[in-house]
Design a protein around this motif. Sequence first.
Motif, PDB file in Angstrom:
ATOM      1  N   LYS A  38      15.310   3.030  -8.099  1.00 34.92           N
ATOM      2  CA  LYS A  38      14.562   2.600  -9.284  1.00 34.92           C
ATOM      3  C   LYS A  38      13.106   2.296  -8.926  1.00 34.92           C
ATOM      4  O   LYS A  38      12.175   2.677  -9.654  1.00 34.92           O
ATOM      5  CB  LYS A  38      15.215   1.370  -9.905  1.00 34.92           C
ATOM      6  CG  LYS A  38      14.553   0.929 -11.206  1.00 34.92           C
ATOM      7  CD  LYS A  38      15.234  -0.287 -11.794  1.00 34.92           C
ATOM      8  CE  LYS A  38      14.605  -0.681 -13.131  1.00 34.92           C
ATOM      9  NZ  LYS A  38      13.160  -0.923 -13.051  1.00 34.92           N
ATOM     10  N   LYS A  39      12.898   1.610  -7.804  1.00 33.04           N
ATOM     11  CA  LYS A  39      11.531   1.289  -7.376  1.00 33.04           C
ATOM     12  C   LYS A  39      10.745   2.566  -7.078  1.00 33.04           C
ATOM     13  O   LYS A  39       9.560   2.668  -7.409  1.00 33.04           O
ATOM     14  CB  LYS A  39      11.570   0.377  -6.142  1.00 33.04           C
ATOM     15  CG  LYS A  39      11.829  -1.085  -6.470  1.00 33.04           C
ATOM     16  CD  LYS A  39      11.788  -1.936  -5.206  1.00 33.04           C
ATOM     17  CE  LYS A  39      11.725  -3.409  -5.548  1.00 33.04           C
ATOM     18  NZ  LYS A  39      10.431  -3.835  -6.087  1.00 33.04           N
ATOM     19  N   LEU A  40      11.391   3.536  -6.443  1.00 33.39           N
ATOM     20  CA  LEU A  40      10.731   4.810  -6.154  1.00 33.39           C
ATOM     21  C   LEU A  40      10.350   5.530  -7.448  1.00 33.39           C
ATOM     22  O   LEU A  40       9.244   6.071  -7.564  1.00 33.39           O
ATOM     23  CB  LEU A  40      11.643   5.698  -5.305  1.00 33.39           C
ATOM     24  CG  LEU A  40      11.678   5.403  -3.804  1.00 33.39           C
ATOM     25  CD1 LEU A  40      12.808   6.190  -3.139  1.00 33.39           C
ATOM     26  CD2 LEU A  40      10.351   5.752  -3.142  1.00 33.39           C
ATOM     27  N   LEU A  41      11.265   5.525  -8.415  1.00 32.51           N
ATOM     28  CA  LEU A  41      10.983   6.173  -9.703  1.00 32.51           C
ATOM     29  C   LEU A  41       9.779   5.533 -10.394  1.00 32.51           C
ATOM     30  O   LEU A  41       8.890   6.230 -10.889  1.00 32.51           O
ATOM     31  CB  LEU A  41      12.204   6.066 -10.617  1.00 32.51           C
ATOM     32  CG  LEU A  41      13.132   7.276 -10.674  1.00 32.51           C
ATOM     33  CD1 LEU A  41      14.311   6.990 -11.595  1.00 32.51           C
ATOM     34  CD2 LEU A  41      12.405   8.529 -11.125  1.00 32.51           C
ATOM     35  N   ASP A  42       9.747   4.201 -10.404  1.00 36.64           N
ATOM     36  CA  ASP A  42       8.629   3.487 -11.029  1.00 36.64           C
ATOM     37  C   ASP A  42       7.316   3.814 -10.331  1.00 36.64           C
ATOM     38  O   ASP A  42       6.284   4.044 -10.976  1.00 36.64           O
ATOM     39  CB  ASP A  42       8.874   1.975 -10.994  1.00 36.64           C
ATOM     40  CG  ASP A  42      10.019   1.544 -11.900  1.00 36.64           C
ATOM     41  OD1 ASP A  42      10.387   2.337 -12.793  1.00 36.64           O
ATOM     42  OD2 ASP A  42      10.541   0.434 -11.718  1.00 36.64           O
TER      43      ASP A  42
END
Length: 215
Positions: A154-158
């Motif tokens: 999720k952090k990578l996507l953001d």
Amino acid sequence: MPVNEVKPTRSELLEVKRKIKLTKSGYKILKMKRDGLILEFFKILEQAKQIREKVTKDHAAAMDRIAVAQSVDGAIAVKSAAFAHRAHPEISLRSKNVMGLVVPEIETNSIKSTVDQRGYGVIGTSTYIDEATTAFENLVETLVQAAEVETTMKKLLDEIEKTKRRVNALEYKVIPELQEAEGFIELRLEEMERENIFRLKRIKDKAEAKGEISS
């Protein structure tokens, strides 16, 4: 930088050229970061796929084991064994750096326990309760791993989305506006130069005309 805010001077032209150079350099760095983040995301995506499959598998195994234990020992005996469990899982949260992005790193201790740490008596309970306990310990361990992977993903996507927006802003807005300002200043300087040459020529022609009249 809107054209109507640009001063058509040589110093301003030098400043705009400097900004274009810096912006293009930043644009290249951001593109490299975006591409690196995307590669990391696909690596994590593969891990997420595997861990999700493992969660499903471990959950099914745990539910099968608890069902067998309840059918053999009874629901009350299973609940009693569960409440007697003395070991408490310990989770420590650390962080690691992925392409400049801080993501969680979760470590677990004491999730898996030995028979004597479980608190319930060996006599009076069947091995089915032990098997169910082990199955649920495996499930909890897998869920902790899944939490780390899912949060990282999720952090990578953001971060990818934020970086993409910045790259697009530089590519389609900032750099074109700077280049437009550069072109405008160069055009105005050329016009001013031509006007100056024309003015000097007229002054020269008038001076020569006056000289001829005087003579």
